[in-house]
Design a protein around this motif. Sequence first.
Motif, PDB file in Angstrom:
ATOM      1  N   ASN A  86       7.036   5.039 -10.991  1.00 31.41           N
ATOM      2  CA  ASN A  86       6.773   5.879  -9.834  1.00 31.41           C
ATOM      3  C   ASN A  86       5.280   6.188  -9.791  1.00 31.41           C
ATOM      4  N   THR A  87       4.615   5.743  -8.717  1.00 33.21           N
ATOM      5  CA  THR A  87       3.166   5.915  -8.640  1.00 33.21           C
ATOM      6  C   THR A  87       2.755   7.347  -8.323  1.00 33.21           C
ATOM      7  N   GLN A  88       3.688   8.172  -7.834  1.00 27.18           N
ATOM      8  CA  GLN A  88       3.349   9.562  -7.513  1.00 27.18           C
ATOM      9  C   GLN A  88       3.503  10.466  -8.729  1.00 27.18           C
ATOM     10  N   THR A  89       4.645  10.366  -9.403  1.00 28.68           N
ATOM     11  CA  THR A  89       4.851  11.184 -10.601  1.00 28.68           C
ATOM     12  C   THR A  89       4.242  10.552 -11.841  1.00 28.68           C
ATOM     13  N   ARG A  90       3.890   9.238 -11.739  1.00 30.29           N
ATOM     14  CA  ARG A  90       3.302   8.472 -12.840  1.00 30.29           C
ATOM     15  C   ARG A  90       4.249   8.391 -14.035  1.00 30.29           C
ATOM     16  N   ILE A  91       5.552   8.430 -13.749  1.00 26.22           N
ATOM     17  CA  ILE A  91       6.570   8.276 -14.790  1.00 26.22           C
ATOM     18  C   ILE A  91       6.984   6.812 -14.865  1.00 26.22           C
ATOM     19  N   ILE A  92       7.004   6.273 -16.064  1.00 23.63           N
ATOM     20  CA  ILE A  92       7.412   4.894 -16.306  1.00 23.63           C
ATOM     21  C   ILE A  92       8.671   4.900 -17.153  1.00 23.63           C
TER      22      ILE A  92
ATOM     23  N   ILE B 292       0.830  -1.209   0.000  1.00 22.10           N
ATOM     24  CA  ILE B 292       0.000   0.000   0.000  1.00 22.10           C
ATOM     25  C   ILE B 292       0.861   1.255   0.000  1.00 22.10           C
ATOM     26  N   VAL B 293       1.920   1.298   0.821  1.00 20.40           N
ATOM     27  CA  VAL B 293       2.728   2.512   0.964  1.00 20.40           C
ATOM     28  C   VAL B 293       3.822   2.607  -0.088  1.00 20.40           C
ATOM     29  N   ALA B 294       4.095   1.541  -0.842  1.00 20.11           N
ATOM     30  CA  ALA B 294       5.161   1.582  -1.851  1.00 20.11           C
ATOM     31  C   ALA B 294       4.776   2.540  -2.967  1.00 20.11           C
ATOM     32  N   ASN B 295       5.710   3.416  -3.361  1.00 19.26           N
ATOM     33  CA  ASN B 295       5.445   4.351  -4.457  1.00 19.26           C
ATOM     34  C   ASN B 295       6.309   4.090  -5.683  1.00 19.26           C
ATOM     35  N   THR B 296       7.071   3.007  -5.659  1.00 17.26           N
ATOM     36  CA  THR B 296       7.865   2.631  -6.831  1.00 17.26           C
ATOM     37  C   THR B 296       7.752   1.123  -7.058  1.00 17.26           C
TER      38      THR B 296
ATOM     39  N   PRO C   4       5.421   9.760 -19.052  1.00 18.90           N
ATOM     40  CA  PRO C   4       4.233   9.534 -18.220  1.00 18.90           C
ATOM     41  C   PRO C   4       3.437   8.336 -18.729  1.00 18.90           C
ATOM     42  N   ASP C   5       2.701   7.704 -17.822  1.00 18.02           N
ATOM     43  CA  ASP C   5       1.990   6.488 -18.201  1.00 18.02           C
ATOM     44  C   ASP C   5       0.966   6.711 -19.307  1.00 18.02           C
TER      45      ASP C   5
END
Length: 839
Positions: free
Chosen positions: A387-393, A356-360, A440-441
């Motif tokens: 990265n789930t915060q910046t939504r960069i893949i 849940i807390v993982a952002n990568t 971005p995704d």
Amino acid sequence: MFRHLTTGLFTVLVFIGTATAQQRNAAVADTLPPKTADSLEVQLPASPDALEDEVKYNARDSMRFDLGNRKIYLYGEADVQYQKIRLKAEYIEINWETNVVHAEGRPDSSGKMVGEPSFTEGSQDFDAEKMDYNFKTKKGRISGVFTKQGEGFLHGEQVKKNENDEFFVKNGKFTTCNLPDHPHFYINASKIKVIPDDKIVTGPANLVIEDIPTPLLVPFGLFPNTTTRKSGILFPTYGESPGLGFFLMDGGYYFGISDHFDASIRGDIYSRGSWGLKAGTNYNYRYRFNGALDMRYATILQGDPELLGSSVNRSFFVTWRHNQDPKSRPNSRFSASVNAGSNDYNQLNSLNTANIVANTFQSAITYTKTFNRLPVNFNIAAGHSQNTQTRIITINAPEVQVNVNRIFPFKRRNPVGAQRFYEKIGITGTLQSRNTISQPDSVFRQPGLARRFNNGIQFQMPIATSFQMLKYFNVSPSLNFTGRGYFSQIEKSIDPLTQQVVTDTIRRFSQLWEYNASVNVSTRVYSFLKLGKNTIRHVMTPQFGFRYQPDFSTRVFGYFGPDGALGFYSPYDIGIYGQPAVGRQGTMSLALNNNFEGKFRSKRDTTGTGLRKVSLLDVLNVNTGYNLAADSLQWQNVVISARTRLFQKVDVVYSSVYDWYATDSLGIRINTLNINQNGRLLRLLNTNLALNTTLASGNRKNNRNPQNEREKNEQREINQNPSAYVDFSIPWNITAGLIFSQSFVGQSPVRSTILNFNGDISITEKWKIAINTGYDFVRKDFSFTSVDIFRDLHCWEMRFNWIPFGFRQSYNFSINVKSSMLQDLRLNRRRQWFDLTNE
């Protein structure tokens, strides 16, 4: 009289020796006179009712022989053995006319029944009140049976056994609770059929918990009774969610394909339209490789689709793990660790705190090959970072690397005398190529994705050696060559209509080279401080280095574009391996590494001669540098780092970065020493201090290594999914960390102080409480917090997970059977974050 005595002896021998044809013949032979040369040898025919082997029996108290009825009565810890069959009881009766053995227990002086029958045949074990068994037909009748079948236990009022070792039970109970008298739960059925190493079939049955019948009824039951894999239905968890409606969760089918490979498919369905699908497989080839693949998809509908404020979330997640046994192919290795999916899948669907807390998310698939006769190794890989915060893949696929191990081209094949200095010159080489994209995704759903990939090739060849100078100094000179190849570059021009600078990407292969030379000198200085019988040692390692590199941005090399109206730019700004260095460098690097250790008298040593070694300060490093070739800002930043361990419990890590130069009012670095402008020698850029400790009870129970392949597989599963298992063998475990950091945005400091805490404690042998939380002292708010309560209910287990606040505020309560055979017998109550928002 002698004839009658002989006849009686014959009868006893036939009875005691029991019943094999060979033994009867031997008994008769003993009563006949010795053979003479003229006598005729007589072979008595074997009886068709004779047993195939000898029956052995004994008793502690007494044995009574009834010759007329051909029976034996055994009293007190009687024991009868026949082939693979063994029967023990307080009283056993053997009837040689019918080949039937009867066994039962007897009351002791207090009236308690003791010595009840215990029957063993191969891997089958039975405990019963009474038992009758026919050695010839291999049929039996058992009263009050208790036996282990696979992972379960079978209780039966009356049991019949046939010659195929199948059991027919009247008024039976099937459970995974190992209590013989009063199991905590069982499946009650009037008729049960047990087929060894296959299955257990019941008629109409219902679940009974603590001797209280439940309304859970089934028209029939089918349970696996084998150690091999079997396919079967995975029963769902049922319940109600205020936000999503009634649900059936994790129902599906398991495919026991082979001992090396299995698969399962599960699904979730909600009455208000939400649903999910999960498919997974595990594979394991001993001494070769093992792994698991898991794919998940979920659609969550919140609110009424016909009203405003409703939403539909579709997400997926894929996990793949593959490990190769190093012994299977020593010169090559393939491994995979894939974690990829929608940014919000774990936040919406997972109950695991770490997920849940993982952002990568990161993935890596790698194949490595080495060659026995060549100093070369080859590596090809594909990687992913999300990265789930910046939504960069970011995707790197493929990434190829060829390494040449260090070779010594000037080394003599047949050396004579001392080694020459040039023989120590070594050359290594690395060739690598990468194809990458970082977007971005949302871009990955658009057409033309392949054209967005950036790629290139890089070759590095360091030539280095090392030698000692003046006995105490280690000198390491090196010459480094770097080559890059790009398949595209940028080109800037002026648009004649708009007079704006236009940047175009040109598909063209280009190559560029750069080089540098360096030399490093280091030594060690030891100092000692005596404090009585105690000693403190200080090891200081000063290092000096010089690095020269020409300015590759000049027109001589042609790597940079024109100046003037277009400005100064590099056509290789988009290169994945960077561009040639700008500006000439003649940098001196200075470093001072320190280590402090002590030897102190041990308080436990009464002789006064024992000393214990203690590390006082593991690392204290200071680094800086000075660029002789620069016309301004010659000093490089000062980096200080330290690491130690306090009281053998607390790890302390410190780092900070300082600048020699001051800044203007806008926070821009200027060519003025900070001491001249602000009166302080250095200006702090950032600092970090971390204190971490892990405390655990040393009284770990049942700490042993896996003994067989099954235990090894179970241990591997626990290591891969630690959050799914509870270790009651550790009474308590606490991990805490305090992190302080400070940096600057312009002239304003930005501070952060965070306390992280997680731990668990077994308040009894059956109760365990775990907590995971943290607190931000600057924001004055808790981080993600979860509380878990576990209860060992002997053959059941209870779990309660509570997230008291935050966006995932929820709770989950479940009770289920421990055994994998009946693990679908469970009661779940979940209230998720989307339930609480709909109340």
